[in-house]
Scaffold this active site. Structure first.
Site, PDB file in Angstrom:
ATOM      1  N   ASP A 277       1.098  11.847   4.903  1.00 31.11           N
ATOM      2  CA  ASP A 277       1.169  10.562   5.046  1.00 31.11           C
ATOM      3  C   ASP A 277       2.185  10.237   6.130  1.00 31.11           C
ATOM      4  O   ASP A 277       2.211  10.933   7.032  1.00 31.11           O
ATOM      5  CB  ASP A 277       2.477   9.971   3.768  1.00 31.11           C
ATOM      6  CG  ASP A 277       1.804   8.660   3.293  1.00 31.11           C
ATOM      7  OD1 ASP A 277       2.137   7.680   4.172  1.00 31.11           O
ATOM      8  OD2 ASP A 277       1.432   8.427   2.096  1.00 31.11           O
ATOM      9  N   HIS A 323      -9.383   1.460  -1.157  1.00 31.07           N
ATOM     10  CA  HIS A 323      -9.353   0.066  -1.590  1.00 31.07           C
ATOM     11  C   HIS A 323      -8.627  -0.846  -0.601  1.00 31.07           C
ATOM     12  O   HIS A 323      -8.498  -1.971  -0.512  1.00 31.07           O
ATOM     13  CB  HIS A 323      -8.868  -0.235  -3.211  1.00 31.07           C
ATOM     14  CG  HIS A 323      -7.487  -0.348  -3.355  1.00 31.07           C
ATOM     15  ND1 HIS A 323      -6.828  -0.699  -4.486  1.00 31.07           N
ATOM     16  CD2 HIS A 323      -6.202   0.655  -2.644  1.00 31.07           C
ATOM     17  CE1 HIS A 323      -5.627  -0.658  -4.380  1.00 31.07           C
ATOM     18  NE2 HIS A 323      -5.486   0.313  -3.390  1.00 31.07           N
TER      19      HIS A 323
HETATM   20  C1  SAM Z   1      -1.274   2.266  -1.546  1.00 32.35           C
HETATM   21  S1  SAM Z   1      -0.479   3.398  -1.046  1.00 32.35           S
HETATM   22  C2  SAM Z   1      -1.050   4.750  -2.122  1.00 32.35           C
HETATM   23  C3  SAM Z   1      -0.144   6.040  -2.030  1.00 32.35           C
HETATM   24  C4  SAM Z   1      -0.363   7.056  -2.998  1.00 32.35           C
HETATM   25  N1  SAM Z   1      -1.639   7.744  -2.568  1.00 32.35           N
HETATM   26  C5  SAM Z   1      -0.619   6.353  -4.550  1.00 32.35           C
HETATM   27  O1  SAM Z   1      -1.432   6.879  -5.134  1.00 32.35           O
HETATM   28  O2  SAM Z   1       0.449   6.198  -5.119  1.00 32.35           O
HETATM   29  C6  SAM Z   1      -1.127   3.900   0.438  1.00 32.35           C
HETATM   30  C7  SAM Z   1      -0.404   4.958   1.272  1.00 32.35           C
HETATM   31  O3  SAM Z   1      -1.156   5.148   2.413  1.00 32.35           O
HETATM   32  C8  SAM Z   1      -0.216   5.587   3.399  1.00 32.35           C
HETATM   33  N2  SAM Z   1      -0.433   5.110   5.080  1.00 32.35           N
HETATM   34  C9  SAM Z   1      -1.093   4.049   5.178  1.00 32.35           C
HETATM   35  N3  SAM Z   1      -1.421   4.115   6.718  1.00 32.35           N
HETATM   36  C10 SAM Z   1      -1.806   5.509   6.763  1.00 32.35           C
HETATM   37  C11 SAM Z   1      -2.207   6.350   7.711  1.00 32.35           C
HETATM   38  N4  SAM Z   1      -2.862   5.660   8.788  1.00 32.35           N
HETATM   39  N5  SAM Z   1      -2.182   7.510   7.675  1.00 32.35           N
HETATM   40  C12 SAM Z   1      -1.706   8.227   6.630  1.00 32.35           C
HETATM   41  N6  SAM Z   1      -1.180   7.610   5.419  1.00 32.35           N
HETATM   42  C13 SAM Z   1      -1.260   6.376   5.645  1.00 32.35           C
HETATM   43  C14 SAM Z   1       0.990   4.547   3.306  1.00 32.35           C
HETATM   44  O4  SAM Z   1       2.297   5.006   3.512  1.00 32.35           O
HETATM   45  C15 SAM Z   1       0.980   4.671   1.636  1.00 32.35           C
HETATM   46  O5  SAM Z   1       1.807   5.835   1.238  1.00 32.35           O
END
Ligand code: SAM
Length: 422
Positions: A277, A323
């Protein structure tokens, strides 16, 4: 399932039948009663499938009955004023009003006001509005106490963060959806959203949050809290795929603070995990990981818009990721993973699949439609229909095949097993 009939008598009968089944179940169950009082149950207890169906039917029928007897004009009139529900909740969150009210005793409005540093008459007015939503109660005139629901704001850090994120970030953003459409039309850019207008930023939401650690942490906690809800419970990911049958020693690449990986690791003891992440999120995950899981779960900062550094993992897990992105960005995320995948490696995508209209009970359809609105508001992204998902995978690589889709009972999301065929 609630039938199509909408007469008051039919609905009342359905309510009576479902209520009896549920009362019988609850009478046999130990635990706090269903009550608005502070010592009431904080969750409806889980039970056998027939009881969960009876509960769903009861909720559907009571809502339908309520709306019917309210009548369309009256319903619309007050539907249009629901923003005050969020406005009072936000005020309570922002000024830490729940924290200023002790658990298990009452306190005067004056004392709450003084502790929170706000005006007494405003506290009284906002709290009395919130009481109409079962948040707080006034056991004697001029005094306020917690109810079961308001006590959660003090007892449950995750749900407290959820209320904070939704009321402080999503609510102001939702009020700018019209302005976003006026200004950007139907944009597919991450930086032309209602969120951008609400917070006057040109950064995409996650990048903007990463400049503000407290808000980023609140969002991560909100995600953690989501996994405790019925529809988004992490058990649906754990049970929605046969993790135990994945070959021992396999590597799964997951994300966030690792809550999903931890839940899977506890069931499938032969698997290892790499949690990727943004840097501050993995740091947070690392700091809270149980020592016993450290040999099997490691953390790695990684931007999923850059090539996947973990080559040849057995499973790449994307839960609640795609999504968040309009198609061209979702494609980019997948394009960065495919070159790292060995033949027959799997991509497990857990996300919503929009149902055909009128195929789900309204209360269930509503949650996924709320999520779709949330995606539109914050990211210019969307929930997808099954055909949209298939088309997305094929556009990225013809070899990516959706092999299996499972929507566990009670889950809003589906588990999609995608393989890279030879
Ligand atoms: C909606 S959350 C989902 C978190 C997790 N997968 C869950 O099911 O609870 C989206 C995740 O994507 C991460 N994220 C956003 N942009 C990112 C990037 N460019 N690279 C890696 N992770 C990223 C955010 O920090 C967050 O933890």
């Amino acid at each position: 399932m609630i039938g199509s009939s909408s007469t008051l008598e039919d609905l009342a009968e359905q309510i009576s039948t479902a209520s009896k089944a549920i009362s019988g179940f609850l009478a046999e169950k130990d635990g706090p009663p269903l009550s608005f009082a502070q010592d009431g149950a904080l969750e409806f207890p889980s039970g056998p499938e027939d009881i969960m169906i009876a509960r769903r039917n009861l909720r559907e029928a009571t809502k339908k009955l309520y709306d019917l007897v309210t009548g369309p004009s009256e319903h619309l009139r007050w539907l249009a004023c629901r923003y005050h529900d969020l406005s009072s909740l936000r005020w309570i969150y922002h000024f830490k009003i729940a924290e200023a009210i002790p658990l298990n005793s009452e306190v005067s409005f004056a004392e709450v006001a003084s502790k929170a540093g706000v005006d007494e008459s405003q506290v009284r007015r906002v709290l009395r509005h919130a009481m109409t939503n079962n948040l707080f109660c006034e056991p004697k005139v001029g005094y306020v106490a917690h109810t079961a629901e308001s006590s959660i704001l003090v007892r449950d850090k995750g749900l407290h963060s959820w209320v904070g994120y939704t009321t402080e970030e999503s609510f102001p953003s939702s009020a700018k959806l019209v302005e976003a459409t006026e200004k950007f039309g139907s944009s597919g850019e991450k930086t032309e959203t209602a969120y951008n207008i609400a917070f006057d930023t040109t950064l995409p939401m996650f990048e903007y949050l990463s400049t503000q650690p407290e808000r980023a942490e609140r969002f991560a906690q909100t995600m953690g809290a989501m996994t405790a809800t019925e529809g988004y419970n992490i058990r649906h990911l754990v049970n929605g795929f046969v993790w135990e049958q994945v070959e021992e020693g396999s590597t799964v690449v997951g994300g966030s603070t690792g809550h999903a990986s931890v839940a899977i690791a506890e069931k499938a003891v032969g698997l290892n995990f790499i949690v990727q992440d943004l840097p501050e999120i993995v740091a947070q995950g690392e700091s809270i990981l149980n020592t016993s899981l450290k040999p099997r779960i490691s953390f790695m900062a990684h931007d999923f818009f850059t090539p996947q550094p973990v080559q040849n993992a057995d499973i790449y897990l994307l839960r609640f990721i795609l999504h968040d992105y309009p198609d061209k960005f979702a494609e980019k995320i997948l394009e960065n993973i495919v070159p790292a995948m060995k033949e027959n490696a799997r991509l497990i995508v857990m996300d919503g699949i929009l149902p055909e209209p009128n195929t789900l009970p309204k209360s269930e359809e509503r949650i996924i439609r709320i999520m779709d609105m949330e995606m539109m508001t914050t990211f210019n992204a969307k929930e997808r229909e099954l055909e949209d998902w298939k088309a997305l995978f094929t556009r990225v690589d013809q070899r990516l095949k959706l092999r299996n889709v499972k929507k566990p009972v009670g889950s809003v999301n589906s588990v999609m097993e995608v393989v890279l065929e030879a």
